[in-house]
Design a protein around this motif. Structure first.
Motif, PDB file in Angstrom:
ATOM      1  N   ASN A  15       0.868  -1.171   0.000  1.00 56.29           N
ATOM      2  CA  ASN A  15       0.000   0.000   0.000  1.00 56.29           C
ATOM      3  C   ASN A  15       0.905   1.221   0.000  1.00 56.29           C
ATOM      4  N   PHE A  16       0.671   2.143  -0.899  1.00 60.93           N
ATOM      5  CA  PHE A  16       1.584   3.270  -0.987  1.00 60.93           C
ATOM      6  C   PHE A  16       0.834   4.547  -1.320  1.00 60.93           C
ATOM      7  N   ALA A  17       1.459   5.671  -0.982  1.00 64.55           N
ATOM      8  CA  ALA A  17       1.055   6.972  -1.481  1.00 64.55           C
ATOM      9  C   ALA A  17       1.900   7.258  -2.711  1.00 64.55           C
ATOM     10  N   MET A  18       1.515   8.290  -3.490  1.00 60.94           N
ATOM     11  CA  MET A  18       2.288   8.616  -4.676  1.00 60.94           C
ATOM     12  C   MET A  18       3.529   9.431  -4.312  1.00 60.94           C
ATOM     13  N   VAL A  19       3.459  10.137  -3.191  1.00 65.37           N
ATOM     14  CA  VAL A  19       4.642  10.660  -2.536  1.00 65.37           C
ATOM     15  C   VAL A  19       5.036   9.610  -1.504  1.00 65.37           C
ATOM     16  N   VAL A  50       7.143   9.940  -7.537  1.00 63.71           N
ATOM     17  CA  VAL A  50       7.134   9.331  -8.865  1.00 63.71           C
ATOM     18  C   VAL A  50       5.935   9.884  -9.640  1.00 63.71           C
ATOM     19  N   LEU A  51       6.166  10.310 -10.872  1.00 63.78           N
ATOM     20  CA  LEU A  51       5.062  10.716 -11.745  1.00 63.78           C
ATOM     21  C   LEU A  51       4.180   9.509 -12.011  1.00 63.78           C
ATOM     22  N   TYR A 109      14.812  10.964 -15.238  1.00 67.68           N
ATOM     23  CA  TYR A 109      13.625  10.122 -15.228  1.00 67.68           C
ATOM     24  C   TYR A 109      12.525  10.846 -14.466  1.00 67.68           C
ATOM     25  N   GLU A 110      11.315  10.312 -14.560  1.00 70.71           N
ATOM     26  CA  GLU A 110      10.164  10.981 -13.942  1.00 70.71           C
ATOM     27  C   GLU A 110       9.991  10.557 -12.488  1.00 70.71           C
ATOM     28  N   PHE A 111      11.030  10.767 -11.706  1.00 72.12           N
ATOM     29  CA  PHE A 111      10.940  10.560 -10.264  1.00 72.12           C
ATOM     30  C   PHE A 111      12.019  11.404  -9.599  1.00 72.12           C
ATOM     31  N   GLU A 112      11.878  11.579  -8.297  1.00 77.28           N
ATOM     32  CA  GLU A 112      12.890  12.264  -7.512  1.00 77.28           C
ATOM     33  C   GLU A 112      13.420  11.317  -6.449  1.00 77.28           C
ATOM     34  N   VAL A 113      14.646  11.575  -6.033  1.00 76.27           N
ATOM     35  CA  VAL A 113      15.333  10.713  -5.079  1.00 76.27           C
ATOM     36  C   VAL A 113      15.920  11.578  -3.973  1.00 76.27           C
ATOM     37  N   LEU A 180       7.851   3.224  -3.376  1.00 74.75           N
ATOM     38  CA  LEU A 180       7.278   3.772  -4.613  1.00 74.75           C
ATOM     39  C   LEU A 180       7.739   3.031  -5.861  1.00 74.75           C
ATOM     40  N   TRP A 181       8.550   2.016  -5.704  1.00 72.09           N
ATOM     41  CA  TRP A 181       9.086   1.305  -6.867  1.00 72.09           C
ATOM     42  C   TRP A 181       8.013   0.818  -7.841  1.00 72.09           C
TER      43      TRP A 181
END
Length: 222
Positions: A15-19, A50-51, A109-113, A180-181
Motif C-alpha cells: 500500500n503506498f502513497a504517490m509521494v 514518482v510521476l 527520469y520521472e521521479f525524484e530521489v 514507490l518502486w
C-alpha cells in the motif's frame, strides 16, 4: 511483509502513497503555505516522488485558454517538463517547497530521489531551478547557500552539481527500501542504468527544449 520492506525486484506490491508514504502535509507559515515533511527517517537513495497516471498534463495552448483563476493555479502548482507541458501533480507533491540546498532531486527520469538522509520532522524540498521556471523569482529559503533568486537558466550553472548529487543517490536505489518502486513507468531503463551507470540519463534530459537559450549543453557551460 510490510510496505517499508519493499525492495526493487520483489513481487510484493505494498500500500503506498504517490509521494513517499513516510511523509505528511504540514502548514509552514502564511508566507510559505503548506509543505511536505518526513514522519520517519528517509534514507539517501530513496524515491520520494514518482510521476503517475493520475498526474495531469496540460499543453501551453490549453493553459492559455483557461480562465484566470485556473491559470493562476497552474502557475502556482505545476512544473514544466522537457516537452514544455505543464504537469499538475494530484497528490502532495505539488506542495514540495523550494530550497537552494534541496534534499530531493531528479536525474533524467520521472521521479525524484533523496540526495541525503532526510530526518523525521524535516521538510522535503526541491530546487525549483530544476523545474523549468519561465521567470526569475526571489528566494528566501534560508539555506546557508541561498541564491536569493531562482533563475530560468540556473541549470546552466548548477547542472554539474545537481547531476553529481542525484547520480550518487541514484546508485544507492537498490540498497534502501523503495515503497514507490511499483509506480515507475520507466522501470526497465532505470534497472539498466543501475546495472550499467554509463546509461544513466543526466538531469539535462529535463531541459531538452531549453538548450536553445545558449546553444550549448549545461555541461559545456560549467
Amino acid at each position: 511483509c510490510s510496505s517499508d520492506l519493499f525492495l526493487p525486484g520483489s513481487p510484493y506490491l505494498p500500500n503506498f502513497a504517490m509521494v513517499h508514504p513516510d511523509t505528511e502535509l504540514r502548514f509552514v507559515s502564511p508566507e510559505m503555505g503548506w509543505g511536505v515533511f518526513a514522519t520517519r527517517l528517509i534514507p539517501r537513495g530513496t524515491l520520494t516522488w514518482v510521476l503517475d497516471v493520475l498526474d495531469q498534463r496540460f499543453t501551453p495552448t490549453e493553459v492559455a485558454a483557461m480562465p484566470p483563476y485556473a491559470r493562476a493555479n497552474i502557475e502556482k502548482y505545476t512544473y514544466v517538463d522537457s516537452r514544455g507541458d505543464y504537469i499538475l501533480c494530484w497528490d502532495h507533491a505539488r506542495f514540495f517547497n523550494h530550497s537552494c540546498e534541496a534534499n530531493c532531486l531528479s536525474v533524467g527520469y520521472e521521479f525524484e530521489v533523496a540526495v541525503r538522509d532526510i530526518s523525521a520532522g524535516e521538510e522535503l524540498t526541491d530546487d525549483y531551478g530544476t523545474l523549468n521556471p519561465t521567470e526569475p523569482f526571489p528566494c528566501a529559503c534560508g539555506a546557508p547557500r541561498c541564491r536569493m533568486q531562482v533563475l530560468p537558466d540556473d541549470h546552466l550553472r548548477l547542472g554539474v552539481e545537481w547531476n553529481r548529487l542525484a547520480r550518487e543517490a541514484f546508485l544507492m536505489i537498490r540498497t534502501v527500501r523503495q515503497p514507490l518502486w511499483p509506480l515507475l513507468s520507466e522501470r526497465e531503463a532505470v534497472e539498466a542504468a543501475l546495472d550499467d551507470p554509463s546509461l544513466l540519463r543526466p538531469i539535462e534530459h529535463h531541459f531538452s527544449l531549453r538548450r536553445g537559450l545558449s546553444g550549448r549543453e549545461p555541461s559545456e557551460r560549467l
